[in-house]
Design a protein around this motif. Sequence first.
Motif, PDB file in Angstrom:
ATOM      1  N   ASP A   3       0.948  -1.365  -0.158  1.00 34.20           N
ATOM      2  CA  ASP A   3      -0.065  -0.165  -0.009  1.00 34.20           C
ATOM      3  C   ASP A   3       0.859   1.279  -0.069  1.00 34.20           C
ATOM      4  O   ASP A   3       1.911   1.305   0.588  1.00 34.20           O
ATOM      5  N   GLY A   4       0.384   2.328  -0.545  1.00 30.27           N
ATOM      6  CA  GLY A   4       1.017   3.605  -0.643  1.00 30.27           C
ATOM      7  C   GLY A   4       2.200   3.614  -1.403  1.00 30.27           C
ATOM      8  O   GLY A   4       2.481   2.757  -2.470  1.00 30.27           O
ATOM      9  N   ASN A   5       3.122   4.516  -1.323  1.00 35.63           N
ATOM     10  CA  ASN A   5       4.222   4.772  -2.157  1.00 35.63           C
ATOM     11  C   ASN A   5       5.496   4.765  -1.429  1.00 35.63           C
ATOM     12  O   ASN A   5       5.795   5.882  -0.858  1.00 35.63           O
ATOM     13  N   PRO A   6       6.146   3.622  -1.000  1.00 37.02           N
ATOM     14  CA  PRO A   6       7.126   3.676  -0.004  1.00 37.02           C
ATOM     15  C   PRO A   6       8.232   4.536  -0.656  1.00 37.02           C
ATOM     16  O   PRO A   6       8.597   4.373  -1.869  1.00 37.02           O
ATOM     17  N   ILE A   7       9.225   5.206   0.120  1.00 43.97           N
ATOM     18  CA  ILE A   7      10.377   5.872  -0.414  1.00 43.97           C
ATOM     19  C   ILE A   7      11.263   5.897   0.693  1.00 43.97           C
ATOM     20  O   ILE A   7      10.764   5.774   1.898  1.00 43.97           O
ATOM     21  N   ASP A  77      12.157   3.239   6.363  1.00 40.43           N
ATOM     22  CA  ASP A  77      13.810   3.188   6.602  1.00 40.43           C
ATOM     23  C   ASP A  77      14.296   1.854   6.263  1.00 40.43           C
ATOM     24  O   ASP A  77      13.900   0.987   7.441  1.00 40.43           O
ATOM     25  N   PRO A  78      14.968   1.280   5.535  1.00 44.12           N
ATOM     26  CA  PRO A  78      15.270  -0.063   5.370  1.00 44.12           C
ATOM     27  C   PRO A  78      16.168  -0.587   6.365  1.00 44.12           C
ATOM     28  O   PRO A  78      16.342  -1.841   6.862  1.00 44.12           O
ATOM     29  N   VAL A  87      13.301 -10.733   0.798  1.00 42.19           N
ATOM     30  CA  VAL A  87      13.572  -9.623  -0.051  1.00 42.19           C
ATOM     31  C   VAL A  87      12.365  -8.608   0.192  1.00 42.19           C
ATOM     32  O   VAL A  87      10.847  -8.724   0.031  1.00 42.19           O
ATOM     33  N   LEU A  88      12.667  -7.595   0.726  1.00 36.95           N
ATOM     34  CA  LEU A  88      11.454  -6.372   0.964  1.00 36.95           C
ATOM     35  C   LEU A  88      11.975  -4.932   0.738  1.00 36.95           C
ATOM     36  O   LEU A  88      13.023  -5.120   0.360  1.00 36.95           O
ATOM     37  N   PHE A  89      11.239  -3.956   0.874  1.00 37.75           N
ATOM     38  CA  PHE A  89      11.688  -2.601   0.155  1.00 37.75           C
ATOM     39  C   PHE A  89      12.893  -2.213   1.033  1.00 37.75           C
ATOM     40  O   PHE A  89      13.299  -2.294   2.544  1.00 37.75           O
TER      41      PHE A  89
END
Length: 158
Positions: A3-7, A77-78, A87-89
């Motif tokens: 969901d959303g726009n991760p950054i 924040d990764p 494997v994630l953002f």
Amino acid sequence: MSDGNPITPAGMASLRARYDHLLHGERPPVVETVRWAAGNGDRSENGDYIYGRKRLREIDRELGHLAKRMAAARVVDPATQTERHKVLFGCTVEIADDDDNRRTLTLVGDDEQDASRNRIGWSAPLARALRGAKLGDVRVVRLPGGEKNWEVMAINWP
């Protein structure tokens, strides 16, 4: 996290820096040029006025786009990721295809993607296929040219 726009925090800082540069660096001199040119009389044949207004519209359009992207973004924040076996953002993943051709990619926000630096957007087909994969998992990526199998060889975190 679909969901959303991760950054990433660095990606958000880059968007803010571009926004601030346009708003405080580029826009004020153009506004001043347009104001000066408007005071010179006939605006229909005044190049400074015509091109200044055009540039002002371009700047305002980009400012609007950046504002929308920043409002829709969700900073992730990764470095704080707890499930480091998947494997994630924000992770960097090494993958290999059936011919053992290897690629190393970092999964970032769509606003941060840069193929020349091996950074792919979170909603890219390859990133979507790799989401949640663990070491040794094989994922099928459906592309216009056909399907391709990719095996996860390594997962690294910042």
